[in-house]
Design a protein around this motif. Sequence first.
Motif, PDB file in Angstrom:
ATOM      1  N   MET A 294       0.843  -1.181   0.000  1.00 10.17           N
ATOM      2  CA  MET A 294       0.000   0.000   0.000  1.00 10.17           C
ATOM      3  C   MET A 294       0.884   1.240   0.000  1.00 10.17           C
ATOM      4  O   MET A 294       1.769   1.383   0.823  1.00 10.17           O
ATOM      5  CB  MET A 294      -0.899  -0.002   1.242  1.00 10.17           C
ATOM      6  CG  MET A 294      -1.773   1.226   1.335  1.00 10.17           C
ATOM      7  SD  MET A 294      -2.793   1.333   2.823  1.00 10.17           S
ATOM      8  CE  MET A 294      -3.729  -0.149   2.757  1.00 10.17           C
ATOM      9  N   LEU A 295       0.637   2.119  -0.940  1.00 10.18           N
ATOM     10  CA  LEU A 295       1.399   3.355  -1.036  1.00 10.18           C
ATOM     11  C   LEU A 295       0.875   4.391  -0.052  1.00 10.18           C
ATOM     12  O   LEU A 295      -0.323   4.424   0.246  1.00 10.18           O
ATOM     13  CB  LEU A 295       1.297   3.936  -2.443  1.00 10.18           C
ATOM     14  CG  LEU A 295       1.902   3.127  -3.578  1.00 10.18           C
ATOM     15  CD1 LEU A 295       1.619   3.799  -4.904  1.00 10.18           C
ATOM     16  CD2 LEU A 295       3.393   2.950  -3.370  1.00 10.18           C
ATOM     17  N   LYS A 296       1.761   5.243   0.422  1.00  9.90           N
ATOM     18  CA  LYS A 296       1.375   6.419   1.208  1.00  9.90           C
ATOM     19  C   LYS A 296       1.490   7.610   0.272  1.00  9.90           C
ATOM     20  O   LYS A 296       2.566   7.901  -0.253  1.00  9.90           O
ATOM     21  CB  LYS A 296       2.306   6.613   2.396  1.00  9.90           C
ATOM     22  CG  LYS A 296       2.136   5.607   3.495  1.00  9.90           C
ATOM     23  CD  LYS A 296       3.062   5.970   4.651  1.00  9.90           C
ATOM     24  CE  LYS A 296       2.973   4.962   5.764  1.00  9.90           C
ATOM     25  NZ  LYS A 296       3.909   5.316   6.864  1.00  9.90           N
ATOM     26  N   ILE A 297       0.356   8.289   0.057  1.00  8.24           N
ATOM     27  CA  ILE A 297       0.288   9.382  -0.907  1.00  8.24           C
ATOM     28  C   ILE A 297      -0.135  10.653  -0.177  1.00  8.24           C
ATOM     29  O   ILE A 297      -1.161  10.675   0.502  1.00  8.24           O
ATOM     30  CB  ILE A 297      -0.711   9.047  -2.028  1.00  8.24           C
ATOM     31  CG1 ILE A 297      -0.303   7.731  -2.700  1.00  8.24           C
ATOM     32  CG2 ILE A 297      -0.780  10.190  -3.032  1.00  8.24           C
ATOM     33  CD1 ILE A 297      -1.330   7.193  -3.670  1.00  8.24           C
ATOM     34  N   VAL A 298       0.662  11.712  -0.322  1.00  6.83           N
ATOM     35  CA  VAL A 298       0.411  12.994   0.330  1.00  6.83           C
ATOM     36  C   VAL A 298      -0.084  13.991  -0.717  1.00  6.83           C
ATOM     37  O   VAL A 298       0.450  14.052  -1.822  1.00  6.83           O
ATOM     38  CB  VAL A 298       1.698  13.521   1.004  1.00  6.83           C
ATOM     39  CG1 VAL A 298       1.485  14.916   1.570  1.00  6.83           C
ATOM     40  CG2 VAL A 298       2.165  12.559   2.093  1.00  6.83           C
ATOM     41  N   PHE A 299      -1.079  14.798  -0.341  1.00  6.88           N
ATOM     42  CA  PHE A 299      -1.678  15.776  -1.249  1.00  6.88           C
ATOM     43  C   PHE A 299      -1.511  17.191  -0.722  1.00  6.88           C
ATOM     44  O   PHE A 299      -1.640  17.423   0.474  1.00  6.88           O
ATOM     45  CB  PHE A 299      -3.189  15.525  -1.390  1.00  6.88           C
ATOM     46  CG  PHE A 299      -3.516  14.199  -1.993  1.00  6.88           C
ATOM     47  CD1 PHE A 299      -3.759  14.081  -3.345  1.00  6.88           C
ATOM     48  CD2 PHE A 299      -3.571  13.061  -1.204  1.00  6.88           C
ATOM     49  CE1 PHE A 299      -4.053  12.848  -3.908  1.00  6.88           C
ATOM     50  CE2 PHE A 299      -3.860  11.824  -1.755  1.00  6.88           C
ATOM     51  CZ  PHE A 299      -4.099  11.722  -3.106  1.00  6.88           C
TER      52      PHE A 299
ATOM     53  N   SER B  44     -13.099  14.779  -9.166  1.00  6.76           N
ATOM     54  CA  SER B  44     -13.057  13.698 -10.148  1.00  6.76           C
ATOM     55  C   SER B  44     -13.755  12.424  -9.661  1.00  6.76           C
ATOM     56  O   SER B  44     -14.119  11.576 -10.463  1.00  6.76           O
ATOM     57  CB  SER B  44     -11.607  13.355 -10.503  1.00  6.76           C
ATOM     58  OG  SER B  44     -10.999  12.606  -9.469  1.00  6.76           O
ATOM     59  N   GLY B  45     -13.866  12.259  -8.335  1.00  5.16           N
ATOM     60  CA  GLY B  45     -14.458  11.054  -7.772  1.00  5.16           C
ATOM     61  C   GLY B  45     -13.478   9.902  -7.626  1.00  5.16           C
ATOM     62  O   GLY B  45     -13.827   8.845  -7.111  1.00  5.16           O
ATOM     63  N   ILE B  46     -12.249  10.085  -8.031  1.00  5.09           N
ATOM     64  CA  ILE B  46     -11.260   9.002  -8.045  1.00  5.09           C
ATOM     65  C   ILE B  46     -10.740   8.656  -6.648  1.00  5.09           C
ATOM     66  O   ILE B  46     -10.350   7.517  -6.398  1.00  5.09           O
ATOM     67  CB  ILE B  46     -10.089   9.353  -8.999  1.00  5.09           C
ATOM     68  CG1 ILE B  46      -9.287   8.116  -9.359  1.00  5.09           C
ATOM     69  CG2 ILE B  46      -9.172  10.390  -8.394  1.00  5.09           C
ATOM     70  CD1 ILE B  46      -9.855   7.328 -10.470  1.00  5.09           C
ATOM     71  N   LEU B  47     -10.745   9.608  -5.727  1.00  9.90           N
ATOM     72  CA  LEU B  47     -10.163   9.361  -4.401  1.00  9.90           C
ATOM     73  C   LEU B  47     -10.886   8.245  -3.656  1.00  9.90           C
ATOM     74  O   LEU B  47     -10.254   7.454  -2.955  1.00  9.90           O
ATOM     75  CB  LEU B  47     -10.155  10.642  -3.570  1.00  9.90           C
ATOM     76  CG  LEU B  47      -9.258  11.764  -4.092  1.00  9.90           C
ATOM     77  CD1 LEU B  47      -9.411  13.006  -3.232  1.00  9.90           C
ATOM     78  CD2 LEU B  47      -7.818  11.322  -4.157  1.00  9.90           C
ATOM     79  N   ALA B  48     -12.186   8.170  -3.811  1.00 14.64           N
ATOM     80  CA  ALA B  48     -12.971   7.139  -3.119  1.00 14.64           C
ATOM     81  C   ALA B  48     -12.630   5.739  -3.619  1.00 14.64           C
ATOM     82  O   ALA B  48     -12.887   4.752  -2.930  1.00 14.64           O
ATOM     83  CB  ALA B  48     -14.458   7.413  -3.287  1.00 14.64           C
ATOM     84  N   GLN B  49     -12.035   5.641  -4.792  1.00 15.43           N
ATOM     85  CA  GLN B  49     -11.702   4.342  -5.381  1.00 15.43           C
ATOM     86  C   GLN B  49     -10.312   3.849  -5.003  1.00 15.43           C
ATOM     87  O   GLN B  49      -9.963   2.710  -5.268  1.00 15.43           O
ATOM     88  CB  GLN B  49     -11.806   4.436  -6.896  1.00 15.43           C
ATOM     89  CG  GLN B  49     -13.194   4.784  -7.379  1.00 15.43           C
ATOM     90  CD  GLN B  49     -13.204   5.027  -8.868  1.00 15.43           C
ATOM     91  OE1 GLN B  49     -12.432   4.439  -9.616  1.00 15.43           O
ATOM     92  NE2 GLN B  49     -14.082   5.908  -9.314  1.00 15.43           N
ATOM     93  N   SER B  50      -9.516   4.707  -4.377  1.00 11.87           N
ATOM     94  CA  SER B  50      -8.132   4.357  -4.071  1.00 11.87           C
ATOM     95  C   SER B  50      -8.049   3.381  -2.901  1.00 11.87           C
ATOM     96  O   SER B  50      -8.787   3.497  -1.926  1.00 11.87           O
ATOM     97  CB  SER B  50      -7.323   5.612  -3.732  1.00 11.87           C
ATOM     98  OG  SER B  50      -6.006   5.246  -3.388  1.00 11.87           O
TER      99      SER B  50
END
Length: 121
Positions: free
Chosen positions: A1-6, A17-23
Amino acid sequence: MLKIVFDADALIKLAHSGILAQSTDRLLISTQVFRETVVEGKKRMYPDACIIDELIKQQQIRVKTVMVQEKGEFGIGERSALELYLKEKANVIVSDDRKFLSYLASVKIPFVIPTEFIVGM
């Protein structure tokens, strides 16, 4: 699992975009980015503020505290994203701030822009 910072701008764009809920990765933001996107966003009645807040409530996005100097070369969102990346030993920062991205490239910190994040998903 990656750790992704925004940082804030990237988070707002990707919330739309709605993409965050799919991550399935660990999505992280600083308290400073939370204040900018959710607290201030709700005051201005921005729809993305409610989307981000809901993702936090569902634990899709985790809010972490970092200490950031008052003044710096970048905005508070970018500075706190960098501190969070270092603190959490994250894999990548998502941003679209050109000056910040140039700095990240110069110090060899991995980054992606929001469109690359979408494609990668």
